[in-house]
Write an enzyme that holds these catalytic residues in place. Sequence first.
Site, mmCIF file in Angstrom:
data_model
loop_
_atom_site.group_PDB
_atom_site.id
_atom_site.type_symbol
_atom_site.label_atom_id
_atom_site.label_comp_id
_atom_site.label_asym_id
_atom_site.label_seq_id
_atom_site.Cartn_x
_atom_site.Cartn_y
_atom_site.Cartn_z
ATOM 1 N N SER A 181 0.800 -1.221 0.000
ATOM 2 C CA SER A 181 0.000 0.000 0.000
ATOM 3 C C SER A 181 0.839 1.280 0.000
ATOM 4 O O SER A 181 1.688 1.469 -0.865
ATOM 5 C CB SER A 181 -0.924 -0.063 1.218
ATOM 6 O OG SER A 181 -1.762 1.036 1.281
ATOM 7 N N ASP A 215 -3.238 6.358 -3.036
ATOM 8 C CA ASP A 215 -2.060 5.786 -2.370
ATOM 9 C C ASP A 215 -1.426 4.747 -3.299
ATOM 10 O O ASP A 215 -1.869 4.562 -4.438
ATOM 11 C CB ASP A 215 -2.401 5.221 -0.979
ATOM 12 C CG ASP A 215 -3.190 3.933 -1.064
ATOM 13 O OD1 ASP A 215 -3.849 3.697 -2.098
ATOM 14 O OD2 ASP A 215 -3.147 3.146 -0.098
ATOM 15 N N GLU A 243 -12.910 5.868 6.111
ATOM 16 C CA GLU A 243 -11.934 6.282 7.097
ATOM 17 C C GLU A 243 -11.473 7.683 6.696
ATOM 18 O O GLU A 243 -11.469 8.021 5.507
ATOM 19 C CB GLU A 243 -10.730 5.343 7.106
ATOM 20 C CG GLU A 243 -11.060 3.959 7.635
ATOM 21 C CD GLU A 243 -9.817 3.111 7.855
ATOM 22 O OE1 GLU A 243 -9.673 2.574 8.947
ATOM 23 O OE2 GLU A 243 -8.987 2.986 6.931
ATOM 24 N N ARG A 251 -4.582 4.349 20.834
ATOM 25 C CA ARG A 251 -4.779 2.952 20.410
ATOM 26 C C ARG A 251 -3.456 2.381 19.876
ATOM 27 O O ARG A 251 -2.638 3.123 19.322
ATOM 28 C CB ARG A 251 -5.869 2.831 19.336
ATOM 29 C CG ARG A 251 -5.589 3.633 18.080
ATOM 30 C CD ARG A 251 -6.638 3.379 17.003
ATOM 31 N NE ARG A 251 -6.383 2.168 16.243
ATOM 32 C CZ ARG A 251 -5.542 2.067 15.219
ATOM 33 N NH1 ARG A 251 -4.836 3.117 14.807
ATOM 34 N NH2 ARG A 251 -5.366 0.925 14.604
ATOM 35 N N PRO A 252 -3.286 1.071 20.054
ATOM 36 C CA PRO A 252 -2.075 0.472 19.476
ATOM 37 C C PRO A 252 -2.251 0.375 17.974
ATOM 38 O O PRO A 252 -3.336 0.040 17.498
ATOM 39 C CB PRO A 252 -2.038 -0.931 20.105
ATOM 40 C CG PRO A 252 -3.463 -1.244 20.436
ATOM 41 C CD PRO A 252 -4.143 0.067 20.714
ATOM 42 N N GLY A 263 -2.197 -1.187 14.319
ATOM 43 C CA GLY A 263 -2.325 -2.552 13.818
ATOM 44 C C GLY A 263 -1.321 -2.849 12.724
ATOM 45 O O GLY A 263 -1.290 -3.956 12.180
ATOM 46 N N THR A 264 -0.505 -1.862 12.353
ATOM 47 C CA THR A 264 0.431 -2.070 11.238
ATOM 48 C C THR A 264 1.874 -1.728 11.588
ATOM 49 O O THR A 264 2.774 -2.012 10.812
ATOM 50 C CB THR A 264 0.045 -1.198 10.026
ATOM 51 O OG1 THR A 264 0.170 0.168 10.398
ATOM 52 C CG2 THR A 264 -1.372 -1.451 9.559
HETATM 53 C C1 16G Z 1 -4.407 -0.493 7.257
HETATM 54 C C2 16G Z 1 -5.873 -0.490 6.905
HETATM 55 C C3 16G Z 1 -6.401 0.920 6.943
HETATM 56 C C4 16G Z 1 -6.153 1.518 8.314
HETATM 57 C C5 16G Z 1 -4.695 1.427 8.688
HETATM 58 C C6 16G Z 1 -4.494 1.814 10.137
HETATM 59 C C7 16G Z 1 -7.060 -1.926 5.358
HETATM 60 C C8 16G Z 1 -7.139 -2.456 3.969
HETATM 61 N N1 16G Z 1 -6.092 -1.048 5.586
HETATM 62 O O1 16G Z 1 -3.674 0.218 6.312
HETATM 63 O O2 16G Z 1 -7.771 0.856 6.672
HETATM 64 O O3 16G Z 1 -6.555 2.858 8.344
HETATM 65 O O4 16G Z 1 -4.266 0.084 8.534
HETATM 66 O O5 16G Z 1 -3.173 1.628 10.499
HETATM 67 O O6 16G Z 1 -7.828 -2.305 6.217
HETATM 68 P P1 16G Z 1 -2.704 1.657 12.013
HETATM 69 O O7 16G Z 1 -3.408 0.537 12.739
HETATM 70 O O8 16G Z 1 -1.238 1.489 11.938
HETATM 71 O O9 16G Z 1 -3.089 2.995 12.563
HETATM 72 MG MG MG Z 2 -3.653 1.212 0.221
#
Ligand code: 16G
Ligand code: MG
Length: 547
Positions: free
Chosen positions: A66, A281, A376, A501-502, A504-505
């Site tokens: 992404s 993106d 979002e 919040r933690p 998710g990525t």
């Molecule tokens: C991912 C998600 C996006 C979300 C982002 C939050 C999908 C396809 N992509 O890129 O929607 O806004 O994670 O990231 O679901 P974060 O948890 O690091 O804040």
């Molecule tokens: Mg993307």
Amino acid sequence: MTSFGKVVEYSAKHPKPANTTFSYGTAGFRTIGDTLESTLFRVGLLAALRSQSKQGKVIGVMITASHNHERDNGVKLVDPMGEMLQQSWESYCTQIANAETDDEVVQVLTSIAQTENIDLSITPRVVYARDTRPSGPLLQAALEDGLAALNANATSYGVVTTPQLHYFVRCLNTADTPVAYGEPTEAGYYEKYGQAFLRLVDGRSQPSKLYIDAANGVGAPQVRKLADTLKSPYFNIEVRNSDTETLGKLNIDCGADYVKSNQRQPAGMSLEPGSRYCSFDGDADRIVYYYADENGSFRLLDGDKIATLVATYLRDLVSTANIDDLEVGVVQTAYANGNSTSYIKDTLKLPTVFAKTGVKHLHHEAERMNIGVYFEANGHGTILFNPSAVSKLQNATPQTPAEADAIQRLWNLRDLINESVGDAISDMLLVEAILICKGWSLAQWDAAYNDLPSRLLKVVVNDRTIFKTTNAEQTLTSPPELQDVVNSLVAKYPRGRSFVRPSGTEDAVRVYAEAATRTDCDQLAYSVAGAVFDRAGGRGERPDEFL
Ligand code: 16G
Ligand code: MG
């Protein structure tokens, strides 16, 4: 088990790197591309198994990271209707990716097959694609080995956007059914969305040129193909940041994430007042618009602005169509600007709910609504018409030409949007169609409400897994007492709102804050981030710029 007879031999070609743990996060696996070979091989195995568990329906695999750096890569699975992988299977992904030996890989497969009661005699069907990243071909080859090891019927779609792959999966699984979604080809994709767009704008005034920042990613060639298919003055575009060949350019100083996070135009675009701009993106599933006002100041039209534009248009159409009990609702996350939520509730008088971050969470909430608009703030979203809305539209008996026209427009809108997932290209056509129908400039769209000042900060901590949230991630339940501290800080500022919040990525904790003024907002954001740092094991530099 003989069905897994070839797995050990193939798996040996793709050994798991030592001392590495993989995890299927919000949007699949995502990390340094070169470390993902074993994971891709194993995802191939799992995609095949998933297809068998769905009686041979087609499963999708998308190789992309992404908006992340070019050296990163990732992979995610797409379920039969083009939606994200069912959450209960995410832990299987994590499990198989972390199996230490080839034999263990087979053990994990065997145990999943038993738990899910899978008929292994079914031929698996899997389609896959990748974005423009340099590690893509190697990872694709590993995936193909996984698919071959389970004798899957596998088809590559080459280099396409993430939402295009979701679209193909949905088309393939609905072909020859009453809910057939379209032709499972690139040409079919451009045709379906492009024609719906032209039907909606027919007879209206033509818009000025739209400048598209394609993040130097896969959106660039794909949106050009759309323009070549349409050949219409209603779709008058110029693509910038379209260099997918030169290494090191993808998402650098450009793209939707850069523009949203930095609140400024990307490299390669100098904004002229009166002109129109948008950014995709790197895999073209997010979009934001922007322009320069008459003073030359940058103005962002993010996912919240898109959601409100779309919800307004749908609400008005539904009201004109005069169909009983057909309701429009909006799904947002806690990152939605407070003024957008107030606008939806108080001005549009539409129901709105918050979901957890990540498209799959918003998607499921939107499915509960008749017509669910989900976005979002970062520009990721779409519209869903649930079966009850579809049957209400089908059974409608318009009494006037205006009612008939509104119903026809609702059908066209439904054909214009990618119902499987948020899609920058289809969302762009949606926004363009609405602006053309309303005869609006970006400034007129922007005038609906003003964003409250907001700030997003990142705090690196020793262990982000101690952070637990509830209430769509707006309230911390752990670490103990931290939420009380956040509450007391928020209470100091008019219109203050903040949550922790933690991610998710990424290995970090995110702090969001907004308040009535820029100064208050920044003070709130940095004081909450400071509290997180002090009380929950902050690492590195303390975030205290404004204190
Ligand atoms: C991912 C998600 C996006 C979300 C982002 C939050 C999908 C396809 N992509 O890129 O929607 O806004 O994670 O990231 O679901 P974060 O948890 O690091 O804040
Ligand atoms: Mg993307």
